[in-house]
Structures are given as C-alpha cells and as structure tokens.
Design a protein around this motif. Structure first.
Motif, mmCIF file in Angstrom:
data_model
loop_
_atom_site.group_PDB
_atom_site.id
_atom_site.type_symbol
_atom_site.label_atom_id
_atom_site.label_comp_id
_atom_site.label_asym_id
_atom_site.label_seq_id
_atom_site.Cartn_x
_atom_site.Cartn_y
_atom_site.Cartn_z
ATOM 1 N N GLU A 82 0.833 -1.209 0.000
ATOM 2 C CA GLU A 82 0.000 0.000 0.000
ATOM 3 C C GLU A 82 0.864 1.255 0.000
ATOM 4 N N ALA A 83 1.930 1.245 0.800
ATOM 5 C CA ALA A 83 2.842 2.390 0.808
ATOM 6 C C ALA A 83 3.480 2.579 -0.559
ATOM 7 N N GLN A 84 3.772 1.462 -1.246
ATOM 8 C CA GLN A 84 4.349 1.546 -2.576
ATOM 9 C C GLN A 84 3.379 2.233 -3.539
ATOM 10 N N ARG A 85 2.090 1.921 -3.403
ATOM 11 C CA ARG A 85 1.111 2.540 -4.287
ATOM 12 C C ARG A 85 0.933 4.029 -3.985
ATOM 13 N N VAL A 86 1.102 4.420 -2.726
ATOM 14 C CA VAL A 86 1.086 5.850 -2.398
ATOM 15 C C VAL A 86 2.267 6.546 -3.080
ATOM 16 N N SER A 87 3.441 5.901 -3.076
ATOM 17 C CA SER A 87 4.606 6.503 -3.734
ATOM 18 C C SER A 87 4.408 6.565 -5.245
ATOM 19 N N ILE A 88 3.682 5.598 -5.814
ATOM 20 C CA ILE A 88 3.393 5.630 -7.252
ATOM 21 C C ILE A 88 2.438 6.786 -7.556
ATOM 22 N N ALA A 89 1.451 7.004 -6.688
ATOM 23 C CA ALA A 89 0.547 8.149 -6.866
ATOM 24 C C ALA A 89 1.331 9.453 -6.813
ATOM 25 N N ARG A 90 2.312 9.511 -5.921
ATOM 26 C CA ARG A 90 3.178 10.694 -5.816
ATOM 27 C C ARG A 90 3.935 10.912 -7.122
ATOM 28 N N ALA A 91 4.482 9.837 -7.685
ATOM 29 C CA ALA A 91 5.217 9.944 -8.950
ATOM 30 C C ALA A 91 4.295 10.318 -10.109
ATOM 31 N N LEU A 92 3.073 9.805 -10.097
ATOM 32 C CA LEU A 92 2.107 10.165 -11.139
ATOM 33 C C LEU A 92 1.806 11.653 -11.094
ATOM 34 N N LEU A 93 1.662 12.184 -9.885
ATOM 35 C CA LEU A 93 1.366 13.615 -9.747
ATOM 36 C C LEU A 93 2.564 14.449 -10.212
ATOM 37 N N ALA A 94 3.779 13.985 -9.925
ATOM 38 C CA ALA A 94 4.974 14.711 -10.373
ATOM 39 C C ALA A 94 5.038 14.783 -11.895
ATOM 40 N N ASP A 95 4.587 13.711 -12.566
ATOM 41 C CA ASP A 95 4.478 13.679 -14.026
ATOM 42 C C ASP A 95 5.812 13.993 -14.706
ATOM 43 N N ALA A 96 6.906 13.453 -14.154
ATOM 44 C CA ALA A 96 8.217 13.665 -14.768
ATOM 45 C C ALA A 96 8.362 12.761 -15.988
#
Length: 562
Positions: free
Chosen positions: A452-466
């Motif tokens: 679940e924590a990994q998916r939160v970090s993926i959501a963070r990366a999606l928002l960054a949109d690098a």
C-alpha cells in the motif's frame, strides 16, 4: 559580568552575618544596622542579577538552537540523497533534536555555573584569608584532599565513555536483532539461541559497567565525603578550637570560617557535575558539526538551459563510495525518449548505484550524466526533479496527511487531482477506508502495508508527471494481491516515459527496449532479450538459471502494456 557580580553578591550576606557576629560578640553595636542593610541590598542585587544573567543565556540558547536547526535543515536540503541512504531517520532526528537539545546546558548554564563555581569560593577565601590566613589554610585541607580523589575518579573517563557507548551499542543491536527476528527464530526453533545472544550482550554490558562504576564509586565517595558540609564543619571547629586554645585566634573569629567554610566546597561539587555535562554537550556538538560539515552536492553557479527532451546519456561514468573502491567503471549508456532500459546483473554489480546517479543521489567521480543534452550537474534541483522521478522499493512516507504525502512534488495540487492519481495508483479506496480519509496522518491514524505504501509513492510519482522515471522493481517482494495492484498502477505510471528499471526478476523486463547487463561495474552486454539470449553470454546464463529456479510466472509486466 552580571553573573560575576551576582556571585560576589551571594557571598556578601554570609560575610555580613559573620561580621555581625564578630561585632556583637566583641561588645559593639553601632554598625549593626549598616551591616544588615548591606546584606539585604546584596541579597536583592544577587537575585536580580542572577535572573538577568540566566534570562540572557537562555535567550542565547534559544537563538542558537533555532539557528542550528535552520542551518542543519538547510544543509540537509543540499546533501546528496544518497547521504540519507547510509543513515537512518533516527540518526538525523537525533542530530536535529536530541544533540541540539543536549547543548542547552553548554550555553544556558555552564558559563553561569563555572563563573559562580570560581568567583564564589575565591571571594569567600579572600575574606577568610583577610580574617586569618592560617585558619584559611586549615579550611582548605579537606578541599584539596577532596579534589585529589575526584580527579582520581575521573581518570580514564574519556576512554571508559567510548567503551560504554560501544557496549551500549552492542546490547541495543542485539535487542533490535532479537525483536525484529523473533518470528523467524521461533519458526525455526532457535528462539533460545537468539535469547542467549541478547542475554550474553546484556551480561557483558553489566560486567563492564559494574567494573567501571565500582572502581569509580569508591574513590568518588571518599572525595564527596571530604567535601561534605559535615566534614568541613568538623575541620573548621577542630582547627578553630586548637587556634583559640593556643591563643592564635579570637573565639569570635571562628564564626566566619564556620559560615563561609561550608560554602567553599558546594561550588566545587557543582563544577564537577558541570564538567560531566560539558563533556556530553561537547560530544553532541561534534555530532551537530558533522551534519553541518556534510559534503553537499555542487550547485550550478547559474541555472542553465532546460533539457530539450527526455534523452538520458551516460558517458564514461566512473563512481565509487570510496576513492580506492570503484563501483562503476567507464559506463556508457543511452536512454532514448519514451523507451525502457533495464539494468540486470549479479548482486553487487552496480545496478542500484548506476540508477541512483540519474536522480543525483550521488555525483559521478568521472564522466557525465546528461538529460536532454544538459549535464545534470548544471541543472538546479527544481529543474532536475521536474524531469526525473523515481519509485524505489524502500518507500519513505512523511508523518503528514496522506494527501500531503502525495502532494510532495506538487504542493499546490487540488484535492481532485490528488484523488485522480490515487485512483490510477489503485490506492484510492484504501485511503477512503481510513478514519479521516485523505486527511489521515501517516503513523497516527494511517498505517499502510508495504504494498500500500508503494502505491502511495506511485501516486506521488504520477502527480509529479516527470518524463523520466527510475524504477527499482517495486513488486520484487510484494504478496500476490499487492503485486497485482502495483502492476496495474505501474502500467499507468510508465506509459510514455523514458524508463530506467532495476530488474530483480528477469521475466519482468523481457519486453524492455534494451537490457544492460552489468558485471563488476561495467556494461558487459547490451541489447534486447532475444539478442542477448543468442549471444550465450552472462545474460543467457542468468536467464537459464532464472528458468531452472522456476521463478518465471506468467503475469503481465507493466512494461508490456506501454
């Protein structure tokens, strides 16, 4: 200066009482009220100056702590991200909080205590020598003996403190090992052995501590007894009796020594305690200084041009954590925009190290890493992290709301945007189930499993949109249910990006555009999966071992859905 005057003023009431006794016992009474008013005035001045000095040092301490924490926070914002990898959060927290707080006594109290501990006995002795220098020398006998035993007790203190820290570290380490591994050792019936290791470490610590303290206690106890008020009074009265009966001193002149002689030893005892606290503060200051002296990433003198695209180029890259131990040697690699490059190789071949150079966890020792034609050392942190994002296995979530953890890269993101990326990361429903939803705080009313924590970090990366993403295969240690959800989230995340993947399972990167096989810090092979198999080299042997181990499972890799 205020503390010096306050320390002198503290002696005046005792001198006044002694002089008052001498006057009254001598049959005089004319100067009595003058002596009383001097004592009262000195007492009032002492309290005013004492609180003034204490207030100033505490204000200075507050300013210093604020300045140190600001400077440390600023410094930590400039050190390489890899600096944190070799230190856990407890070390950083201890430096920022505990070690800075430990310096409180150094600034707020030590100078005042040292001043009072020196000025007060010196002033008292000056008065006593004025009354009778021979009796003053007698009064100093227990003081000298007490100091002798105190210094004997403190001999080797520094070496013993180092050994104490090491012994305490061993017992803490064995305790953590025992607690963290209790499930495993109980499963395999080894709890007795694990408990014995902890018990042995505890016994060793107790033996060392008792041997050290046992020797010190006996000597320091003698010193404390000699400096105690009872012994000082016995010496003064005994010496005074001899001096009076011998006709060397008037009976009234014994009173100053009985009053002020007792007060000479007290500041010396205070100085002993202050010296111990100063040692602790000095150790804390050294740890704070180590953080403030941490090597920072070189910042560009002026911000360069923005990268033109998502192309990543590594040219002649050399890197080592130590000068004489290179990890990477002459690595050349090209990551075309919108392609997937997988890093594979034996353990210790430099895969993780190479991947961490792109988001600038460390700087190369030789060669260059560029993004869109611009060396990343010429980019500001803001420029770099707008273009490079990363999802690693070791997920770090802040003690903040879930929404703020997702918003790290884009603090101004609206709630609807946060929820959109959380849905894409397959974590939205789990967040809604929390007591306060997206406002739940990590570590308080929000606790996530590893997946679940990994998916939160993926959501963070999606928002960054690098446009460039470094991915340390996030599903390597996930359970089947979490792996499925993470795979779906990653499929959304990697779409259309330049991707650098650290592969732990070869089956997950078989569809990569290119696979770089690292061995002993060099790129031993480079090509697509089918090409590398044909060459019958290191990759082909790794793939054969991979299949023999039965680790290949038919599942959908996020790389296959791009």
């Amino acid at each position: 200066m205020a503390q010096v005057v306050a320390a002198l003023a503290a002696v005046v009431p005792f001198v006044a009482v002694a002089e008052l006794g001498r006057v009254l016992l001598g049959g005089g009474a004319g100067a009595v009220w003058g002596i009383v008013w001097v004592a009262v005035g000195a007492l009032g001045a002492r309290f005013v100056l004492f609180f003034l000095a204490g207030g100033l040092t505490h204000l200075a301490d507050a300013d210093l702590q604020l300045d140190l924490r600001r400077r440390m926070a600023f410094r930590l914002g400039q050190v390489p991200l890899g600096w944190f990898g070799s230190r856990n959060s407890g070390v950083v927290k201890k430096a920022l909080q505990d070690d800075v707080t430990a310096m409180h006594h150094l600034v707020a109290h030590s100078l005042l205590d040292l001043t009072a501990g020196i000025v007060t006995p010196v002033a008292a002795l000056g008065y006593l020598f004025w009354v009778d220098w021979r009796m003053a020398l007698v009064t100093l006998v227990p003081v000298g003996l007490g100091l002798h035993f105190y210094f004997r007790a403190m001999a080797g203190y520094g070496e013993n403190m180092v050994a104490y820290d090491q012994a305490l570290g061993r017992i803490n380490g064995s305790a953590v090992e025992f607690v963290n591994g209790i499930a495993v050792v109980k499963t395999f019936g080894q709890s007795r052995k694990a408990h014995e290791r902890f018990t042995r470490a505890a016994d060793d610590f107790a033996t060392f501590f008792l041997d050290w303290v046992g020797g010190v206690t006996k000597v320091s106890a003698v010193g404390q007894i000699l400096l105690s008020p009872v012994v000082m009074l016995l010496v003064v009265l005994g010496g005074g009796t001899v001096f009076v009966t011998s006709g060397w001193l008037a009976a009234a002149d014994v009173l100053p020594f009985a009053l002020l002689g007792l007060g000479i030893a007290a500041p010396i005892t205070t100085l002993a305690h202050t010296s111990e606290q100063l040692r602790a503060a000095r150790l804390a200051a050294a740890k704070v200084a180590a953080v403030l002296d941490a090597e920072t990433l070189a910042a560009p003198e002026m911000v360069g041009a923005d990268p033109v695209d998502g192309r990543v180029s590594l040219r002649g890259v050399h890197f080592g954590y130590a000068v004489d131990a290179p990890v990477l040697r002459g690595v050349d690699l090209e990551l075309a925009p919108g392609t997937v490059t997988a890093l594979v190789g034996p353990s210790g071949s430099g895969k993780s190290t190479l991947a961490k150079l792109l988001p600038r966890f460390f700087d190369v020792t030789e060669g260059s890493v560029s993004v869109g034609g611009v060396d990343i050392r010429e980019l500001s942190a803001e420029q770099l992290y707008r273009r490079v994002s990363f999802v690693l296995q070791d997920v770090q979530l802040l003690r903040a709301s879930v929404a703020d953890n997702i918003r790290l890269a884009v603090p101004e993101a609206e709630q609807s945007t946060v929820e959109r990326v959380a849905r894409a990361a397959q974590i939205h429903e789990r967040i809604l189930a929390l007591p306060r939803g997206y406002d739940s705080v990590i570590g308080e009313d929000a606790r996530f499993s590893g997946g679940e924590a990994q998916r939160v970090s993926i959501a963070r990366a999606l928002l960054a949109d690098a446009p460039i993403l470094v991915l340390d295969e996030a599903t390597a240690f996930a359970d089947p249910e979490s792996e499925s959800a993470i795979q779906q989230a990653l499929s959304t995340l990697v779409a259309g990006r330049t991707l650098l993947v650290i592969a732990h399972r070869l089956s997950t990167v078989a569809a990569a555009d290119q696979i770089a096989v690292l061995n002993a810090g060099v790129v031993a092979e480079l090509g697509r999966h089918e090409e590398l198999l044909v060459r019958q080299g290191l990759y082909a042997r790794m793939w054969a071992a991979h299949e023999r181990a039965g680790s290949w499972q038919p599942h959908t890799s996020p790389l296959e859905t791009r």
